[in-house]
Design a protein around this motif. Structure first.
Motif, short mmCIF file in Angstrom:
data_model
loop_
_atom_site.label_atom_id
_atom_site.label_comp_id
_atom_site.label_asym_id
_atom_site.label_seq_id
_atom_site.Cartn_x
_atom_site.Cartn_y
_atom_site.Cartn_z
N ASN A 61 8.58 3.45 -13.33
CA ASN A 61 7.96 4.68 -13.84
C ASN A 61 8.80 5.91 -13.51
O ASN A 61 8.97 6.81 -14.34
CB ASN A 61 6.54 4.83 -13.30
CG ASN A 61 5.58 3.86 -13.95
OD1 ASN A 61 5.82 3.40 -15.07
ND2 ASN A 61 4.51 3.53 -13.26
N ILE A 62 9.35 5.94 -12.31
CA ILE A 62 10.22 7.06 -11.94
C ILE A 62 11.50 7.02 -12.78
O ILE A 62 11.96 8.05 -13.27
CB ILE A 62 10.55 7.00 -10.42
CG1 ILE A 62 9.30 7.35 -9.62
CG2 ILE A 62 11.70 7.96 -10.08
CD1 ILE A 62 9.43 7.13 -8.13
N GLU A 94 2.28 2.08 -2.47
CA GLU A 94 1.65 2.41 -1.18
C GLU A 94 2.08 1.52 -0.02
O GLU A 94 2.06 1.94 1.13
CB GLU A 94 0.12 2.34 -1.31
CG GLU A 94 -0.47 3.26 -2.36
CD GLU A 94 -0.64 2.58 -3.72
OE1 GLU A 94 0.05 1.57 -4.00
OE2 GLU A 94 -1.45 3.07 -4.51
N SER A 105 3.76 7.24 -2.03
CA SER A 105 2.67 8.12 -2.47
C SER A 105 2.25 7.83 -3.92
O SER A 105 1.28 8.41 -4.40
CB SER A 105 3.08 9.58 -2.33
OG SER A 105 4.09 9.90 -3.27
N ARG A 106 2.97 6.95 -4.59
CA ARG A 106 2.66 6.65 -6.00
C ARG A 106 1.81 5.39 -6.10
O ARG A 106 1.88 4.50 -5.26
CB ARG A 106 3.95 6.45 -6.79
CG ARG A 106 4.79 7.71 -6.88
CD ARG A 106 6.01 7.46 -7.72
NE ARG A 106 5.67 7.20 -9.09
CZ ARG A 106 5.75 8.10 -10.06
NH1 ARG A 106 6.16 9.31 -9.79
NH2 ARG A 106 5.43 7.79 -11.29
N ALA A 112 6.34 1.06 -9.85
CA ALA A 112 6.44 2.48 -9.46
C ALA A 112 7.88 2.98 -9.65
O ALA A 112 8.10 4.09 -10.14
CB ALA A 112 5.98 2.66 -8.02
#
Length: 172
Positions: free
Chosen positions: A100-101, A25, A20-21, A97
């Motif tokens: 980033n998390i 995808e 979802s980020r 992604a």
């Protein structure tokens, strides 16, 4: 406190969080063929980085292992994996992604934290030493000009980068 089934359900949802980020995808398209690992220049020189393994762990819901480890930080962003993936999984973007998390949850390798601190304080990744400054004229280089720290700080503040760095510094 999470127990058994609840924890596993939460972990399995990790691949949904990634998909979802922005950049994540395509992760669910991976069928573990290994083309990414075989074309990765980093995987050829160290067993510590294997994009296929990162994707597998992510799809398995192993969030803590993925974001707290150093593997996601070893990607050199050459995009070989992405260009060769038969399923069009955007592997390098998935790794962004994940990074980033990791940053949001406080897992920032010290070297990146030091770079961030230098950027916030001096607008340069590496501090220029007095030795280098005095050597520049002998090499025919002009003196260094002051950096635009204030404009940079406004940008970093608007993106929340300064708060992430502050959080990291407080934790150490």
């Amino acid at each position: 406190m999470k127990h058994g089934k609840d924890e596993k359900t939460t972990n399995l949802a990790f691949s949904d969080v990634i998909s979802s980020r922005l950049g994540g995808e395509t992760i669910n398209l991976c069928y573990q063929c290994g083309t990414c690992a075989s074309s990765c220049p980093v995987a050829k020189i160290t067993p510590r980085f294997n994009p296929r393994e990162i994707i597998k762990l992510t799809l398995s819901g192993e969030k803590d292992e993925v974001i707290s480890g150093d593997a996601i930080w070893l990607c050199c962003s050459c995009y070989n994996c992405q260009e060769r993936c038969p399923q069009k999984v955007e592997i390098a973007d998935v790794i962004y992604a994940l990074r980033n998390i990791a940053v949001k949850e406080g897992y920032i390798p010290n070297i990146f934290s030091e770079f961030a601190s230098a950027i916030l304080n001096d607008a340069r990744v590496v501090k220029v030493s007095k030795f280098v400054e005095t050597k520049r004229p002998t090499l025919g280089l002009p003196p260094l000009q002051p950096t635009g720290v204030n404009a940079l700080r406004k940008i970093l503040s608007a993106t929340g980068f300064d708060k992430l760095q502050q959080k990291k510094e407080e934790a150490t």
